[in-house]
Design an enzyme around this catalytic site. Structure first.
Site, short mmCIF file in Angstrom:
data_model
loop_
_atom_site.label_atom_id
_atom_site.label_comp_id
_atom_site.label_asym_id
_atom_site.label_seq_id
_atom_site.Cartn_x
_atom_site.Cartn_y
_atom_site.Cartn_z
N ASP A 126 45.46 26.82 55.41
CA ASP A 126 45.31 26.28 54.06
C ASP A 126 46.64 26.23 53.31
O ASP A 126 47.56 26.98 53.62
CB ASP A 126 44.34 27.15 53.25
CG ASP A 126 44.81 28.59 53.15
OD1 ASP A 126 45.19 29.15 54.20
OD2 ASP A 126 44.83 29.16 52.04
N GLU A 127 46.67 25.38 52.33
CA GLU A 127 47.75 25.32 51.34
C GLU A 127 49.14 25.42 51.93
O GLU A 127 49.99 26.14 51.41
CB GLU A 127 47.56 26.45 50.31
CG GLU A 127 46.28 26.34 49.53
CD GLU A 127 46.05 27.51 48.59
OE1 GLU A 127 45.62 27.26 47.45
OE2 GLU A 127 46.28 28.67 48.98
N SER A 128 49.38 24.70 53.02
CA SER A 128 50.72 24.73 53.63
C SER A 128 51.58 23.69 52.93
O SER A 128 52.03 22.72 53.55
CB SER A 128 50.62 24.45 55.12
OG SER A 128 49.79 25.41 55.72
N HIS A 129 51.81 23.91 51.64
CA HIS A 129 52.42 22.87 50.81
C HIS A 129 53.88 22.59 51.17
O HIS A 129 54.39 21.53 50.84
CB HIS A 129 52.33 23.25 49.32
CG HIS A 129 50.93 23.45 48.85
ND1 HIS A 129 49.86 22.72 49.33
CD2 HIS A 129 50.40 24.30 47.93
CE1 HIS A 129 48.75 23.11 48.74
NE2 HIS A 129 49.05 24.08 47.89
N HIS A 150 51.29 30.73 53.74
CA HIS A 150 50.79 32.08 53.44
C HIS A 150 51.38 33.11 54.42
O HIS A 150 50.68 34.04 54.84
CB HIS A 150 49.25 32.13 53.51
CG HIS A 150 48.58 31.41 52.38
ND1 HIS A 150 48.39 31.96 51.14
CD2 HIS A 150 48.05 30.15 52.30
CE1 HIS A 150 47.77 31.10 50.34
NE2 HIS A 150 47.56 29.99 51.02
#
Ligand code: TNX
Length: 527
Positions: free
Chosen positions: A337-340, A274
């Site tokens: 979060d969501e550190s894909h 993000h």
């Protein structure tokens, strides 16, 4: 047959007569105190006979000159003056209590009340509000506001009488952390909008405002050492329109405004994912040394810090250093979060190092539930939003959990299939769903003593202005505020929906554009 008919006729006459008598007896006076619509519901409310009437001669007396208690008195006066048209004054008590007035007193009373509880006694001649700490008085003031007729919230003069039914309220919260989050990164919201949001959550005795200050689409806080963050990274928002940012001065103004309402600001800089707005602002932050393009779409999980570059950590120290200096509250939120596109073997040492940076600044870390995959610092808190197993991992490390389950507490989820705003990846969240859950039993392995509190986030991919914000936030926020405060573990929707319906007139008086959920019998009480 004949007899039965006669009997029921007689009963009808009797019941009608009784109802008429009741109406006469009640006259214009308010209902009994325990049946009013107070949100969140007080721990105990015992009605007594009589009513207190606020008149143009009523004074708010405070137990000390200047300081916080005086400001709380002024806050209450400012809330009463527009609708009543009275010039309600705030004065320091001169000993004996006299008729017709409101008394605010700081006194060390019952330990159970803690820092945020209060005891309110309404007699027909005097209102007396007592608390151990100013935060408790402030909460009690919100109850006083809610005990007056709904018109008290109007910004223009309304007809009285301004009465409160007599009784005693003893009240304190279950959870220490009761918050809302506003994503100002996807769409930017001006200082005045943030202040209105703060005012509204304070009315429901919430005490945390989490600001999501950075994301792929925008960087919203001035950082003096890294000016491109705002001049480039803050220039756009979702949809491609002009973005915006808060100067440090404006941020401090928000912090002060919140503190005056006993609300702690938790600022978030989301990382290592993000983070596109920062990567677009400074080429040197990128592994390949090239700045990314600004991003105005709504995909998630495509950006990452270059965790192997030393400059990344210098950058993070500078950012959190400046942020810590203007944030009096104990927490800095590091996202996580969501550190894909960050490999787990890079994510873990990265988050560990960021925790050390924040801890060295004398602040505590909050991160989304993924940070429980790392070695948590002693005071780090885990914000559960998606993965129960992460929350449990946090608890096993001794961390406290902030409960923000998307399927119950996300204010950006659509109410139902007809809601035009919002997302629905976590399902529809109708008004009953945001109210009817018990934080202490939702996730096996996360017990009441592991829970720091509750937070309701508003992500703003689809929310561009205050009208839309209010439609998504209200009435769901009230249910969240009720469960964060309430003493009963499980909610009673049947009882709450009536309390909420009665509260509708107050939302109207505050000019809140709320969603008129069909599950709530508003029509029975909006008159
Ligand atoms: C997931 S919740 C996200 C956000 C989105 C949100 C939309 C969380 C920690 N991450 O980036 O805005 O869903 O509902």
């Amino acid at each position: 047959m004949h007899l039965i008919k006669q009997n029921s006729k007689l009963r009808l006459i009797l019941v009608t007569g009784f109802l008429i008598l009741q109406v006469i007896a009640k006259g214009n006076s308010p209902a009994d105190l325990s049946r009013l619509s107070i949100i969140p519901k007080p721990v105990s409310a015992i009605p007594e006979k009589g009513n207190f009437t606020l008149t143009k001669n009523s004074v708010i007396f405070v137990s000390a000159q200047g300081g916080e208690i005086h400001s709380i008195g002024n806050f209450l006066a400012a809330k009463l003056i527009p609708a009543t048209g009275f010039g309600t004054k705030v004065k320091v008590t001169a000993g004996k209590q006299t008729s017709g007035n409101i008394y605010l007193t700081l006194a060390s009373g019952d330990e159970k009340l803690g820092e945020e509880g209060y005891e309110l006694s309404v007699k027909s001649n005097i209102i007396s509000l007592k608390a151990n700490k100013p935060a408790g008085l402030f909460n009690g003031v919100q109850t006083i506001r809610q005990l007056f007729p709904a018109g008290i919230e109007s910004s223009s003069k309304q007809p009285g009488p301004w009465q409160i039914p007599a009784g005693v309220i003893f009240d304190y919260p279950q959870y220490a952390y009761r918050g809302a989050m506003l994503d100002v990164a996807r769409h930017f919201f001006q200082v005045n909008d943030v202040k209105r949001f703060i005012d509204l959550i304070a009315f429901y005795k919430m005490n945390v405002m989490h600001l999501h200050l950075s994301d792929d689409q925008g960087w919203r806080i001035e950082i003096k050492k890294w000016p491109n963050l705002t001049s480039i990274g803050g220039s756009k928002q979702v949809g491609g329109g002009a973005g915006g940012f808060y100067t440090q001065k404006q941020y401090s103004d928000i912090v002060k405004y919140a503190a005056e309402r006993y609300i702690t600001i938790v600022p978030e800089i989301d990382m290592p994912g993000h983070i596109n707005a920062a990567m677009a602002s400074y080429p040197e932050l990128n592994c390949n040394g090239k700045a990314t393009d600004l991003y105005t779409g709504t995909e998630v999980g495509f950006s990452s810090f270059c965790t192997s570059k030393e400059i990344t950590y210098q950058f993070i120290s500078d950012i959190f250093g400046e942020l810590a200096a203007i944030t009096p509250g104990p927490y800095l939120h590091i996202g996580g979060d969501e550190s894909h596109v960050t490999k787990l073997e890079d994510y873990i040492p990265f988050v560990n190092r960021v925790q050390q940076i924040v801890t060295k600044l004398g602040k505590k870390v909050i991160g989304w539930d993924e940070i429980a995959l790392t070695s948590l610092s002693p005071n780090s808190a885990v914000q559960y939003w998606a993965k129960a197993e992460n929350a449990v991992k946090g608890v096993k490390q001794g961390a406290k959990v902030i409960m923000s389950p998307a399927a119950n507490s996300y204010l950006d989820m659509k109410y139902d299939s007809t809601t035009s705003l919002g997302l629905f990846w976590a399902g529809f969240v109708e008004t009953d769903k945001s109210y009817n859950w018990d934080p202490s039993t939702l996730v096996p392995g996360v017990e009441k003593e592991n829970i720091l509190g509750i937070e309701a986030p508003l992500w703003t991919e689809t929310i561009t202005n205050m009208k839309d914000l209010e439609y998504m936030v209200f009435p769901r926020l009230l249910g969240i505020a009720d469960l964060a405060w309430r003493s009963a573990p499980a909610g009673n929707w049947g009882e709450y929906k009536i309390r909420l319906a009665k509260h509708g007139a107050r939302l109207k008086a505050m000019q809140i554009d709320y969603y008129p959920s069909k599950l709530v019998p508003w029509g029975d009480y909006l008159k």
